[in-house]
Write a protein that holds these residues in place. Structure first.
Motif, mmCIF file in Angstrom:
data_model
loop_
_atom_site.group_PDB
_atom_site.id
_atom_site.type_symbol
_atom_site.label_atom_id
_atom_site.label_comp_id
_atom_site.label_asym_id
_atom_site.label_seq_id
_atom_site.Cartn_x
_atom_site.Cartn_y
_atom_site.Cartn_z
ATOM 1 N N LEU A 40 0.822 -1.216 0.000
ATOM 2 C CA LEU A 40 0.000 0.000 0.000
ATOM 3 C C LEU A 40 0.855 1.264 0.000
ATOM 4 N N THR A 41 2.034 1.187 0.593
ATOM 5 C CA THR A 41 2.939 2.333 0.610
ATOM 6 C C THR A 41 3.576 2.558 -0.759
ATOM 7 N N LEU A 42 3.905 1.467 -1.448
ATOM 8 C CA LEU A 42 4.652 1.555 -2.699
ATOM 9 C C LEU A 42 3.797 1.682 -3.951
ATOM 10 N N ASN A 43 2.547 1.236 -3.906
ATOM 11 C CA ASN A 43 1.722 1.165 -5.108
ATOM 12 C C ASN A 43 0.378 1.853 -4.924
ATOM 13 N N GLU A 44 -0.218 2.253 -6.045
ATOM 14 C CA GLU A 44 -1.563 2.828 -6.050
ATOM 15 C C GLU A 44 -2.581 1.722 -6.314
ATOM 16 N N HIS A 45 -3.624 1.701 -5.515
ATOM 17 C CA HIS A 45 -4.730 0.764 -5.717
ATOM 18 C C HIS A 45 -6.035 1.532 -5.635
ATOM 19 N N GLN A 46 -7.045 1.041 -6.337
ATOM 20 C CA GLN A 46 -8.354 1.686 -6.308
ATOM 21 C C GLN A 46 -9.259 1.084 -5.246
ATOM 22 N N ALA A 47 -8.859 -0.050 -4.669
ATOM 23 C CA ALA A 47 -9.643 -0.678 -3.598
ATOM 24 C C ALA A 47 -8.757 -1.658 -2.847
ATOM 25 N N LEU A 48 -9.170 -1.952 -1.621
ATOM 26 C CA LEU A 48 -8.470 -2.906 -0.767
ATOM 27 C C LEU A 48 -9.481 -3.895 -0.214
#
Length: 181
Positions: A40-48
């Motif tokens: 989560l720190t290193l990459n962009e996500h649209q949902a978890l």
């Protein structure tokens, strides 16, 4: 759309991974809390999609860290913890939704799609609303203070999302409101 799946159970993780990929989502799958925080720190996500009972770091701790870092993305907890206290705790920590295992994959997919849509719509609407609100504040301020142009008090361009413009408007609006009452 990229989704981060945090699930330590291989059977559940594989089923969710396949279902989301079939729905045209790109999915990153990690199996413990430390890897989730790092990803989560290193990459962009649209949902978890977040399990709670994880090795190395509990899912609620991952969620707390995410929200403390100011990350805004939909979080759907998927867990076997089915008591009301756990559900309330998950939502209070910042989850958008809470699903209890065993999951119906169709429901999970529908909720993920809905939360991504809600978050993307809210970010577009909040930008538009901010521009509209700034513009209406400008008009009222000009009317109350007798100003011809708001730019005279330092606004680069009204209607653009500029924090300095909003601060200037808010400062002057507060002083005009106090003196006009």
């Amino acid at each position: 759309m990229r989704i981060l799946l945090v699930e330590d159970d291989p059977m559940i993780g594989e089923a969710v991974l396949v279902a989301l990929k079939d729905a045209a989502y790109a999915v990153d799958w990690v199996r413990d809390g430390a890897a989730a925080s790092n990803t989560l720190t290193l990459n962009e996500h649209q949902a978890l999609l977040l399990d709670l009972g994880l090795p190395s770091c509990d899912g609620l701790e991952v969620l707390r860290r995410l929200r403390a870092a100011g990350k805004v993305l939909p979080v759907v907890i998927i867990t076997a913890r089915d008591d009301v206290a756990s559900r309330v705790q998950g939502l209070d920590c910042g989850a958008d939704d809470y699903l209890v295992k065993p999951l119906d994959i169709r429901e999970l997919r529908g909720r993920v799609t809905r939360w991504i849509w809600i978050h993307s719509t809210n970010s577009r609407i909040s930008g538009t609303a901010m521009c509209r609100k700034t513009s209406s504040v400008k008009k009222r301020l000009e009317r109350l203070a007798g100003l011809r142009k708001l730019r005279a008090i330092g606004s680069p361009k009204i209607g653009k999302r500029s924090s300095s413009s909003v601060e200037v408007v808010a400062t002057y609006w507060a002083s005009v409101s106090q003196t006009s009452q």
